[in-house]
Design a protein around this motif. Structure first.
Motif, mmCIF file in Angstrom:
data_model
loop_
_atom_site.group_PDB
_atom_site.id
_atom_site.type_symbol
_atom_site.label_atom_id
_atom_site.label_comp_id
_atom_site.label_asym_id
_atom_site.label_seq_id
_atom_site.Cartn_x
_atom_site.Cartn_y
_atom_site.Cartn_z
ATOM 1 N N ARG A 72 15.608 3.239 -1.027
ATOM 2 C CA ARG A 72 16.620 2.105 0.310
ATOM 3 C C ARG A 72 17.557 2.928 1.117
ATOM 4 O O ARG A 72 16.867 2.592 2.419
ATOM 5 C CB ARG A 72 17.267 1.271 -0.345
ATOM 6 N N GLU A 73 17.817 3.819 1.172
ATOM 7 C CA GLU A 73 18.029 4.556 1.034
ATOM 8 C C GLU A 73 17.616 5.958 2.138
ATOM 9 O O GLU A 73 18.112 6.105 3.344
ATOM 10 C CB GLU A 73 19.191 5.900 0.342
ATOM 11 N N LEU A 74 16.776 6.133 1.932
ATOM 12 C CA LEU A 74 14.960 6.507 2.700
ATOM 13 C C LEU A 74 14.160 6.087 3.232
ATOM 14 O O LEU A 74 13.555 6.021 4.776
ATOM 15 C CB LEU A 74 14.521 7.390 1.513
ATOM 16 N N GLY A 75 15.206 4.436 3.798
ATOM 17 C CA GLY A 75 14.747 3.072 4.591
ATOM 18 C C GLY A 75 13.349 1.966 3.688
ATOM 19 O O GLY A 75 13.103 1.630 4.393
ATOM 20 N N GLY A 76 13.161 2.210 2.704
ATOM 21 C CA GLY A 76 12.224 0.949 1.679
ATOM 22 C C GLY A 76 11.164 1.493 1.703
ATOM 23 O O GLY A 76 10.609 2.808 2.304
ATOM 24 N N ILE A 77 10.648 0.518 1.493
ATOM 25 C CA ILE A 77 8.736 0.757 1.617
ATOM 26 C C ILE A 77 8.669 -0.692 2.471
ATOM 27 O O ILE A 77 8.638 -1.811 2.203
ATOM 28 C CB ILE A 77 8.699 0.020 0.401
ATOM 29 N N GLN A 78 7.389 0.136 3.615
ATOM 30 C CA GLN A 78 7.158 -1.573 4.640
ATOM 31 C C GLN A 78 5.681 -1.440 3.702
ATOM 32 O O GLN A 78 5.136 -2.471 3.612
ATOM 33 C CB GLN A 78 7.010 -0.993 5.027
ATOM 34 N N ALA A 79 5.148 -0.616 3.473
ATOM 35 C CA ALA A 79 3.067 -0.575 2.694
ATOM 36 C C ALA A 79 2.704 -0.021 1.006
ATOM 37 O O ALA A 79 3.737 1.280 1.265
ATOM 38 C CB ALA A 79 2.464 -0.699 4.011
ATOM 39 N N ILE A 80 2.788 -0.807 0.546
ATOM 40 C CA ILE A 80 1.674 0.251 -0.756
ATOM 41 C C ILE A 80 0.409 0.270 -0.656
ATOM 42 O O ILE A 80 -0.078 -0.130 -0.310
ATOM 43 C CB ILE A 80 2.397 0.005 -2.158
ATOM 44 N N ALA A 81 -0.170 2.476 -0.697
ATOM 45 C CA ALA A 81 -1.413 2.474 -0.622
ATOM 46 C C ALA A 81 -1.705 3.641 -2.122
ATOM 47 O O ALA A 81 -0.964 3.905 -2.560
ATOM 48 C CB ALA A 81 -1.728 2.915 0.440
ATOM 49 N N LEU A 82 -3.166 2.674 -2.237
ATOM 50 C CA LEU A 82 -3.064 3.284 -3.588
ATOM 51 C C LEU A 82 -4.986 4.308 -3.198
ATOM 52 O O LEU A 82 -5.679 3.720 -2.570
ATOM 53 C CB LEU A 82 -3.917 2.724 -5.176
ATOM 54 N N SER A 83 -4.801 4.973 -4.122
ATOM 55 C CA SER A 83 -6.261 6.326 -4.419
ATOM 56 C C SER A 83 -7.125 5.399 -5.048
ATOM 57 O O SER A 83 -7.991 5.278 -4.617
ATOM 58 C CB SER A 83 -5.750 7.850 -4.502
ATOM 59 N N HIS A 84 -6.737 5.712 -6.223
ATOM 60 C CA HIS A 84 -7.877 4.865 -7.381
ATOM 61 C C HIS A 84 -7.030 3.946 -8.548
ATOM 62 O O HIS A 84 -5.654 4.681 -8.422
ATOM 63 C CB HIS A 84 -8.724 6.138 -7.861
ATOM 64 N N PRO A 85 -7.230 3.673 -9.321
ATOM 65 C CA PRO A 85 -7.364 2.709 -10.403
ATOM 66 C C PRO A 85 -5.880 3.358 -11.134
ATOM 67 O O PRO A 85 -5.326 2.960 -12.015
ATOM 68 C CB PRO A 85 -8.456 2.562 -11.267
ATOM 69 N N HIS A 86 -6.695 5.257 -11.411
ATOM 70 C CA HIS A 86 -5.812 5.773 -12.697
ATOM 71 C C HIS A 86 -4.400 6.109 -12.234
ATOM 72 O O HIS A 86 -2.961 6.142 -12.990
ATOM 73 C CB HIS A 86 -6.407 7.031 -12.773
ATOM 74 N N TYR A 87 -3.799 5.495 -11.021
ATOM 75 C CA TYR A 87 -2.269 5.612 -10.562
ATOM 76 C C TYR A 87 -1.835 4.458 -9.951
ATOM 77 O O TYR A 87 -0.764 3.718 -9.283
ATOM 78 C CB TYR A 87 -2.050 6.137 -9.679
ATOM 79 N N TYR A 88 -2.524 3.093 -10.408
ATOM 80 C CA TYR A 88 -1.871 1.389 -10.461
ATOM 81 C C TYR A 88 -0.658 1.120 -11.182
ATOM 82 O O TYR A 88 0.211 0.392 -10.321
ATOM 83 C CB TYR A 88 -3.326 0.259 -10.665
ATOM 84 N N SER A 89 -0.376 2.331 -12.746
ATOM 85 C CA SER A 89 0.783 2.360 -12.407
ATOM 86 C C SER A 89 1.402 0.712 -12.790
ATOM 87 O O SER A 89 1.200 -0.652 -13.251
ATOM 88 C CB SER A 89 1.562 3.094 -12.579
ATOM 89 N N THR A 90 2.806 0.418 -12.190
ATOM 90 C CA THR A 90 3.416 -0.646 -12.073
ATOM 91 C C THR A 90 3.727 -1.199 -10.781
ATOM 92 O O THR A 90 4.639 -0.915 -10.312
ATOM 93 C CB THR A 90 4.973 -0.526 -12.126
ATOM 94 N N GLN A 91 2.447 -0.447 -10.363
ATOM 95 C CA GLN A 91 2.545 -1.159 -8.542
ATOM 96 C C GLN A 91 2.848 -2.547 -8.427
ATOM 97 O O GLN A 91 3.745 -2.099 -7.214
ATOM 98 C CB GLN A 91 1.338 -1.009 -8.107
ATOM 99 N N VAL A 92 2.908 -4.030 -8.520
ATOM 100 C CA VAL A 92 3.108 -4.061 -8.840
ATOM 101 C C VAL A 92 4.744 -4.894 -8.393
ATOM 102 O O VAL A 92 5.376 -5.437 -7.899
ATOM 103 C CB VAL A 92 2.453 -6.171 -9.786
ATOM 104 N N GLU A 93 5.277 -3.797 -10.047
ATOM 105 C CA GLU A 93 6.900 -4.411 -10.191
ATOM 106 C C GLU A 93 7.274 -3.575 -8.966
ATOM 107 O O GLU A 93 8.265 -3.781 -7.887
ATOM 108 C CB GLU A 93 7.246 -3.533 -10.875
ATOM 109 N N TRP A 94 7.180 -2.280 -8.731
ATOM 110 C CA TRP A 94 7.066 -1.748 -6.785
ATOM 111 C C TRP A 94 7.149 -2.821 -5.869
ATOM 112 O O TRP A 94 7.908 -2.826 -4.749
ATOM 113 C CB TRP A 94 6.688 -0.302 -6.675
ATOM 114 N N ALA A 95 6.161 -3.486 -5.425
ATOM 115 C CA ALA A 95 5.435 -4.180 -4.309
ATOM 116 C C ALA A 95 6.531 -5.054 -4.564
ATOM 117 O O ALA A 95 7.148 -6.046 -3.442
ATOM 118 C CB ALA A 95 4.658 -4.571 -4.509
ATOM 119 N N GLU A 96 6.938 -5.619 -5.500
ATOM 120 C CA GLU A 96 8.499 -7.371 -5.799
ATOM 121 C C GLU A 96 9.321 -6.211 -5.104
ATOM 122 O O GLU A 96 10.586 -7.086 -4.688
ATOM 123 C CB GLU A 96 8.193 -7.518 -7.287
#
Ligand SMILES: [Zn+2]
Ligand SMILES: [Zn+2]
Length: 272
Positions: A105-129
């Motif tokens: 948040r200090e760095l300005g938050g996140i307006q979009a998340i983009a993924l290269s491929h499934p190995h890094y999907y990790s907890t992407q939905v937690e970050w998105a929420e």
């Protein structure tokens, strides 16, 4: 009910009352099931263990890498791109806690998340929420999403302009929908590649593999096509998912690397 996380790849699975029988990502030849057998955890357990911390490193103006220490899962890092008031999280990591959210948040938050491929999907939905941000995934990798979410946007075709200065390119190879991110910052032209292209031990070279842990190469024609697509993008710096960087003239290093790779596959690199 829990969103279980595979401890080998770090990818979170959909809500279930018991641990999943297997991990879709790991029981496939581009990954592997741990020699200690399949094991699961949850984000709550990781946070409560107090073992982990996310480190932010300023890589260049407008770019921070984010890495969990000690390493968890595959051990990749994510990147936060600060681009004209439109911040993009490139790739993702499993660990996320309140301290991470405050720092982002200090760095300005996140307006979009983009993924290269499934190995890094990790907890992407937690970050998105946490940041109420959409997740951009190429539709060719739809089958690998283990935790569906209304935040996920499947895109199609070979390119997607996310914002002024930021374009996603599907170049395939490692996965059918494998994607790299082109960023024209105010100071430099950058390519973020996950492990679709990977910087090797000799930092002047990259490689292109179907499976990195199992050492399965890609065929000649695929690497030729990837190199052609990459040749249409202007970039000077290249950042991979493991904190390896080509800091200048990266486009020509990628082209030379593709030539060497193809020569090796075709037996032209050797004296035999
Ligand atoms: Zn897994
Ligand atoms: Zn991978």
């Amino acid at each position: 009910m829990n969103y279980y996380i595979c401890e080998t790849c770090g990818v979170q699975h959909d809500l279930s009352s018991t641990e999943p029988k297997e991990c879709k990502i790991c029981t496939e030849e581009r990954q592997y099931v741990s020699v200690n057998e399949q094991s699961w955890t949850t984000l709550e357990q990781l946070v409560q263990s107090n073992q982990f911390k996310n480190e932010f490193t300023a890589e260049m103006e407008g770019l921070h890498s984010i890495k969990t220490t000690p390493s968890f899962g595959i051990g990749q890092n994510a990147y936060l791109i600060q681009n004209k008031d439109f911040n993009v999280l490139w790739d993702c990591i499993t660990y996320i806690d309140e301290e991470t959210i405050s720092k982002v948040r200090e760095l300005g938050g996140i307006q979009a998340i983009a993924l290269s491929h499934p190995h890094y999907y990790s907890t992407q939905v937690e970050w998105a929420e946490a940041f109420n941000a959409p997740i951009y995934i190429h539709e060719d990798d739809k089958e690998w999403v283990t935790r569906p979410s209304k935040h996920i946007i499947f895109w199609a075709g070979d390119t997607l302009k996310l914002h002024d200065g930021i374009v996603l390119h599907r170049i395939g190879g490692h996965f059918k929908g494998a994607t790299v991110l082109e960023w024209n910052s105010s100071t430099d032209s950058v390519l973020l590649v996950g492990d679709i292209v990977r910087v090797v031990a000799d930092r002047q070279w990259v490689t292109f593999m179907y499976s990195y842990p199992n050492f399965i190469p890609l065929p000649t024609n695929t690497v030729k096509r990837m190199a052609q697509q990459l040749n249409s993008i202007q970039f000077n710096k290249l950042f991979d998912a493991f904190h390896r960087v080509i800091s200048t003239d990266a486009q020509s290093r990628v082209q030379l690397s593709a030539k060497r790779y193809i020569a090796a596959l075709e037996g032209e690199l050797f004296e035999t």
